[in-house]
Every structure is written in C-alpha cells, then in structure tokens.
Design a protein around this motif. Structure first.
Motif, PDB file in Angstrom:
ATOM      1  N   TYR A  13       0.832  -1.201   0.000  1.00  0.00           N
ATOM      2  CA  TYR A  13       0.000   0.000   0.000  1.00  0.00           C
ATOM      3  C   TYR A  13       0.867   1.250   0.000  1.00  0.00           C
ATOM      4  N   ARG A  16       1.916   1.846  -3.473  1.00  0.00           N
ATOM      5  CA  ARG A  16       0.805   2.347  -4.274  1.00  0.00           C
ATOM      6  C   ARG A  16       0.645   3.862  -4.101  1.00  0.00           C
ATOM      7  N   VAL A 278      -5.839  -3.045   4.294  1.00  0.00           N
ATOM      8  CA  VAL A 278      -4.399  -3.250   4.404  1.00  0.00           C
ATOM      9  C   VAL A 278      -4.164  -4.124   5.624  1.00  0.00           C
TER      10      VAL A 278
END
Length: 405
Positions: A13, A16, A278
């Motif tokens: 994450y 990202r 997450v």
C-alpha cells in the motif's frame, strides 16, 4: 509483511501511494527553512571573502627568520583594524591592532599575535602606543581568501532540505535565493454527518493539520463535509482546482453511509482508485484515488487509526511531494533500537503501536498504560513519541525498533 487473502501488505500500500506523487515543480525563491532545493546551490563568493584575522590581537610583518625577533620585544602600534574596515599594511617594525575578522591585505606575509600573548589586556580600550609581545604564535592566525570554500563550490545538491546550517553557509557565500520545489498545497476533508451537526467534534482535521505542518512549510485548507454525495463531490472538485494533495478521513469502509468510497467509485475512472483493507491494525480500511489528476489519500475515520496511518503513509508522502529523496519503503525513516519497558500487545496482524520513549542511560519504549489500545482510544495518544511496527510478540526486556514521530 505478506499479503493475506485480498488484503494489501503495508509495503504494497505504501508503494501504491508513492506511485501517485512526484516532486512538485520548482520556482526561484528566497532561501527559507523547510523548503527543498530543486537544483544545486553554488557559492557566489569565496569563504572567507578576503584575507582576515582569525584572532583579536596585533598584526605584524612576518619575521625574516625565527631568530630575528627574540621575545619579549616591543613595537609601536600605528593603527586599528576592526572588522569591516579597509585593510592596512603595518610598516616594518610596527604593529596594527586587529580584531577577529579584520581584513588583512591580500597575500600579506605577516602574522597575528593574539592579544593574550601581549601586555595589552583583552577587551575594549584605547589604542595603545606600544605593544610588548611575550610569545610568538606557532601559526600566523590569518584566514586566507577562499581557504574554506572557493567561488563556484557546490554548497548543497538538489533534493537537500534547507535548514539553518544551509541558510548560514549560503548567505555567507552571498547566496540568498535558490531554485526550490514549490510549497505543497493540501486540502483536508473530514467527513461524517456527526461532525457536521456537532454530535461529535472534528479531531481528525486539526490533528492532520498539525501533523502535516511538522513536515515543513505547507498551505493547508481544512473543511468538514457531511454524508451528502453531491456536497462531497463539490468539495473534491473545489480541492482539485488548487491542491497538490487531498486527504480525507472517514467514509472508506463498507458501511451504508461511507460516502468517500461511494463518491470516488461513482466518479473516478476504474483503475484510478482503490479501496480495501491493508494488513495492519489499527487502520485496516484504506483508500486512494486520482481526482482530476490530484492524488487523494483516504484515511480511516477512527482517530487512532487516522493518526497512525498518517505517520505510516502521509508524512513520508509529503517528503516525496516536497522533493526530498523518495523513501525506499515504509521503514525508510529514522529509528531507534530500544528495550521494552513492559509487555507489548500480541500482534495478530502487523500492529502499529504508539509508544513512549525514555532516554535515561538507555533507550526504553513503553506502550500506553491501561488496556490494549483500540482505534478509538485517542486519549491514549498523548505522551507517545513514536511507534513500533510489531509482527511478533515483544515482552519486557526484549529489544524492538521504534520510529520517532
């Protein structure tokens, strides 16, 4: 940290989010604390800018040989050379009283006798008629032009944070402006009808304002929005018009009134957003998007979850936005090795645990007192100075890594 089911790992994450941002454009501006260089900073003048005295004392011509002057000896004093005055050359057999920083003629072959090595008391006083030298120095105490830095020398490279030390060096080398990355403009939108109608106070917005401000200069616009999709869409449009980053809190999970997720999924092209979980606690629900090309970071609404997520993801993201070197990963940040002063909670998933840090001889870390911290236990945050990212149990006396806020 590995993927569990459909979850993303913390590292996945983190990557990202960083794929959404790049360093902001540059501008020439005055050097100021917290800005970041977009181009190298080069000295315009040498340091020192001219030959000058390194001591308060007396300037005399260099003796022709070490034995040509036998101490003690006395010389007439023919003038004063304070800093900022024109350089003077003492005639043979004389001395000039000179202050630290006082100019010395370029290339002058002489030496400065420190006042402490003479019969003249240190400190202010009238110009003496003579000076008696009791000791000759082992060096000439003259700082030569450019002996520290030559003109054209690179003082700092691109992606360097402007701080007090760089400001001092740059101004000394006659540099008062630089090509700097622009100051970030961030819009913070706290969502939830309960905030708008006053049922609950907005703590997340001011908290994020404070956290973002610790990363350096930033222009922050902060607002509260209820659960109206039409109104939230209008806020997104307004924010995208003059922001480099939009941060929301709340409305990212799967509830019937999770308006952030609903509006983004309805308005943004598929592939330009992600919402999900997450593999972390607290703060598993997360999301991100691009709204008219502007990155949007969607944090959870529970205050502890928003707090730790901001430290984990948002503050490193601000570094990249400012033009500092991009972190190589979520743990690419300052850290301490500490000893656990108490048992830490057992991490069933990667646990972002705020903790206090004591530095009395050794470094000791403690979880907040009381029961295990939950995502709504905001009153347990005061007094914490960092977090530990726990993936296995840590008991009293064991070592752990702590990442200061």
């Amino acid at each position: 940290m590995t993927r569990t089911g459909t979850d993303l790992s913390i590292e996945e994450y983190f990557d990202r989010l960083h794929s959404l941002v790049c360093a902001l454009p540059s501008e020439r501006a005055a050097l100021s604390q917290g800005r970041v260089l977009a181009e190298p900073l080069v000295a315009r003048l040498p340091l020192p800018a001219h030959d000058n005295s390194a001591m308060d004392g007396f300037l005399i011509p260099q003796p022709s040989s070490p034995d040509s002057l036998t101490v003690p000896f006395t010389l007439p004093v023919v003038g004063d050379v304070p800093a900022g005055s024109p350089a003077q050359t003492p005639p043979p057999g004389t001395a000039l009283r000179i202050m630290t920083g006082g100019p010395v003629p370029a290339g002058f072959d002489g030496l400065v006798i420190p006042v402490e090595d003479t019969d003249i008391p240190p400190g202010p006083g009238p110009l003496p008629e003579t000076v008696t030298v009791h000791r000759l120095p082992g060096r000439n105490h003259i700082r030569r032009r450019g002996s520290h830095v030559e003109a054209g020398h690179q003082l700092a490279g691109a992606a360097t944070l402007v701080d007090a030390s760089l400001i001092a060096a740059a101004l000394s080398a006659s540099v008062d402006t630089a090509v700097l990355h622009r100051t970030p403009r961030v819009t913070v939108i706290a969502t939830g009808e309960e905030l708008l109608n006053g049922q609950l106070p907005d703590s997340n917005g001011p908290m994020l304002d404070a956290l973002l401000s610790t990363t350096g200069p930033v222009d922050i616009a902060r607002t509260v929005c209820g659960d109206s999709p039409v109104e939230l869409r209008r806020r997104f449009d307004a924010a995208a018009a003059d922001s480099d980053l939009i941060v929301t809190t709340g409305g990212v999970s799967a509830g019937a009134f999770d308006v952030v997720r609903a509006v983004v999924e309805d308005a943004v092209e598929r592939g330009s957003y992600w919402f999900g979980h997450v593999n972390q606690r607290p703060g598993a629900p997360q999301g991100h998007a691009l709204w008219d090309g502007v990155p949007v970071v969607c944090l959870p609404g529970n205050p502890v979850a928003a707090f730790v997520s901001a430290h984990l993801y948002l503050t490193p993201l601000m570094r990249s936005l400012r033009g500092l070197p991009r972190p190589t990963g979520v743990l690419d940040r300052p850290h301490l090795t500490a000893v656990a002063g108490a048992d830490f909670p057992h991490p069933h998933r990667p646990l972002i645990q705020p903790c206090s840090i004591a530095m009395a001889g050794s470094i000791t870390a403690f979880p907040p007192p009381g029961p295990r911290m939950r995502s709504h236990h905001v009153a347990a945050l005061p007094g914490t100075q960092g977090f530990a990212l726990l993936t296995s149990p840590v008991t009293t006396g064991e070592q752990l890594t702590v990442y200061p806020y």
